[in-house]
Design a protein around this motif. Structure first.
Motif, PDB file in Angstrom:
ATOM      1  N   CYS A 131       7.301 -26.885 -17.366  1.00 31.93           N
ATOM      2  CA  CYS A 131       6.277 -27.404 -18.281  1.00 31.93           C
ATOM      3  C   CYS A 131       6.419 -27.011 -19.746  1.00 31.93           C
ATOM      4  O   CYS A 131       5.548 -27.359 -20.550  1.00 31.93           O
ATOM      5  N   ALA A 132       7.430 -26.288 -20.132  1.00 31.00           N
ATOM      6  CA  ALA A 132       7.495 -25.710 -21.483  1.00 31.00           C
ATOM      7  C   ALA A 132       7.207 -26.712 -22.589  1.00 31.00           C
ATOM      8  O   ALA A 132       6.430 -26.436 -23.501  1.00 31.00           O
ATOM      9  N   GLU A 133       7.797 -27.870 -22.510  1.00 32.60           N
ATOM     10  CA  GLU A 133       7.647 -28.846 -23.585  1.00 32.60           C
ATOM     11  C   GLU A 133       6.325 -29.594 -23.524  1.00 32.60           C
ATOM     12  O   GLU A 133       5.983 -30.324 -24.447  1.00 32.60           O
ATOM     13  N   GLN A 134       5.556 -29.392 -22.460  1.00 33.75           N
ATOM     14  CA  GLN A 134       4.255 -30.042 -22.338  1.00 33.75           C
ATOM     15  C   GLN A 134       3.131 -29.246 -23.005  1.00 33.75           C
ATOM     16  O   GLN A 134       2.083 -29.801 -23.315  1.00 33.75           O
ATOM     17  N   PHE A 135       3.354 -27.945 -23.204  1.00 37.63           N
ATOM     18  CA  PHE A 135       2.334 -27.116 -23.848  1.00 37.63           C
ATOM     19  C   PHE A 135       2.190 -27.502 -25.310  1.00 37.63           C
ATOM     20  O   PHE A 135       3.160 -27.868 -25.969  1.00 37.63           O
ATOM     21  N   ALA A 136       0.975 -27.392 -25.821  1.00 37.75           N
ATOM     22  CA  ALA A 136       0.753 -27.624 -27.248  1.00 37.75           C
ATOM     23  C   ALA A 136       1.496 -26.575 -28.049  1.00 37.75           C
ATOM     24  O   ALA A 136       2.026 -26.858 -29.121  1.00 37.75           O
ATOM     25  N   LEU A 137       1.573 -25.356 -27.494  1.00 39.17           N
ATOM     26  CA  LEU A 137       2.197 -24.241 -28.195  1.00 39.17           C
ATOM     27  C   LEU A 137       2.591 -23.175 -27.184  1.00 39.17           C
ATOM     28  O   LEU A 137       1.821 -22.876 -26.273  1.00 39.17           O
ATOM     29  N   VAL A 138       3.784 -22.612 -27.343  1.00 43.98           N
ATOM     30  CA  VAL A 138       4.208 -21.459 -26.552  1.00 43.98           C
ATOM     31  C   VAL A 138       4.550 -20.364 -27.561  1.00 43.98           C
ATOM     32  O   VAL A 138       5.399 -20.547 -28.422  1.00 43.98           O
ATOM     33  N   MET A 142      -1.043 -33.477 -11.881  1.00 42.09           N
ATOM     34  CA  MET A 142      -0.410 -32.659 -12.893  1.00 42.09           C
ATOM     35  C   MET A 142      -1.417 -32.357 -13.993  1.00 42.09           C
ATOM     36  O   MET A 142      -2.142 -33.228 -14.434  1.00 42.09           O
ATOM     37  N   HIS A 143      -1.439 -31.119 -14.421  1.00 43.19           N
ATOM     38  CA  HIS A 143      -2.339 -30.680 -15.480  1.00 43.19           C
ATOM     39  C   HIS A 143      -1.856 -31.168 -16.846  1.00 43.19           C
ATOM     40  O   HIS A 143      -0.664 -31.221 -17.103  1.00 43.19           O
ATOM     41  N   ASP A 144      -2.796 -31.528 -17.709  1.00 42.39           N
ATOM     42  CA  ASP A 144      -2.466 -31.919 -19.082  1.00 42.39           C
ATOM     43  C   ASP A 144      -2.453 -30.658 -19.945  1.00 42.39           C
ATOM     44  O   ASP A 144      -3.492 -30.083 -20.238  1.00 42.39           O
ATOM     45  N   PHE A 145      -1.259 -30.217 -20.343  1.00 39.94           N
ATOM     46  CA  PHE A 145      -1.103 -29.012 -21.145  1.00 39.94           C
ATOM     47  C   PHE A 145      -1.098 -29.292 -22.648  1.00 39.94           C
ATOM     48  O   PHE A 145      -0.860 -28.399 -23.442  1.00 39.94           O
ATOM     49  N   SER A 146      -1.360 -30.512 -23.049  1.00 36.02           N
ATOM     50  CA  SER A 146      -1.225 -30.898 -24.457  1.00 36.02           C
ATOM     51  C   SER A 146      -2.208 -30.188 -25.387  1.00 36.02           C
ATOM     52  O   SER A 146      -2.013 -30.186 -26.596  1.00 36.02           O
ATOM     53  N   LYS A 147      -3.230 -29.577 -24.835  1.00 34.41           N
ATOM     54  CA  LYS A 147      -4.185 -28.812 -25.649  1.00 34.41           C
ATOM     55  C   LYS A 147      -4.228 -27.351 -25.212  1.00 34.41           C
ATOM     56  O   LYS A 147      -5.193 -26.643 -25.462  1.00 34.41           O
ATOM     57  N   THR A 148      -3.152 -26.911 -24.574  1.00 33.33           N
ATOM     58  CA  THR A 148      -3.079 -25.565 -24.014  1.00 33.33           C
ATOM     59  C   THR A 148      -1.959 -24.773 -24.674  1.00 33.33           C
ATOM     60  O   THR A 148      -0.855 -25.282 -24.841  1.00 33.33           O
ATOM     61  N   ALA A 149      -2.258 -23.532 -25.029  1.00 33.46           N
ATOM     62  CA  ALA A 149      -1.236 -22.620 -25.551  1.00 33.46           C
ATOM     63  C   ALA A 149      -0.888 -21.608 -24.462  1.00 33.46           C
ATOM     64  O   ALA A 149      -1.761 -21.143 -23.737  1.00 33.46           O
TER      65      ALA A 149
END
Length: 114
Positions: A49-56, A1-8
């Motif tokens: 994954c919506a809540e995993q993104f740093a920002l949407v 699984m990709h880490d989206f915590s630094k991804t917008a």
């Protein structure tokens, strides 16, 4: 699984004029969006994954009633002005209702102009 915590995730143009059967430009993009599955793929990504993104961010396209911000438009901008698409306050400029479910994670940056 990709880490989206630094991804917008940036959503551009998810509006009725493109994606609603009543939209002014729907017939123009219907075939290509059906082939690529733009809305369905985006909704699937958000569901997973919506809540995993740093920002949407949703950046809707809006123009004034007379398109005064477009100086000598060409290409798609001329077509948009010619058919009267994405006028601020219009049905066509509204974000597609399918994104309403994710309103708790989507930040809207209004007034984007192409």
């Amino acid at each position: 699984m990709h880490d989206f915590s630094k991804t917008a995730l940036i959503l551009i143009g998810f509006q009725n004029d493109y994606f609603s059967p009543k939209g002014i430009l729907y017939d123009v993009v219907e075939e290509s969006s059906r082939i690529t599955g733009v809305v369905e793929n985006t909704l699937s990504l958000l569901a997973a994954c919506a809540e995993q993104f740093a920002l949407v961010v949703n950046t809707p396209i809006h123009f004034t009633q007379n398109y005064s911000e477009l100086k000598n438009p060409i290409g798609i901008l001329k077509a948009i002005a010619d058919v009267g698409a994405f006028k601020a306050g219009s049905y066509g400029a509204q974000t597609i209702e399918q994104l309403d479910f994710f309103s708790n994670v989507i930040e809207v940056v209004p007034g984007k102009k192409v």
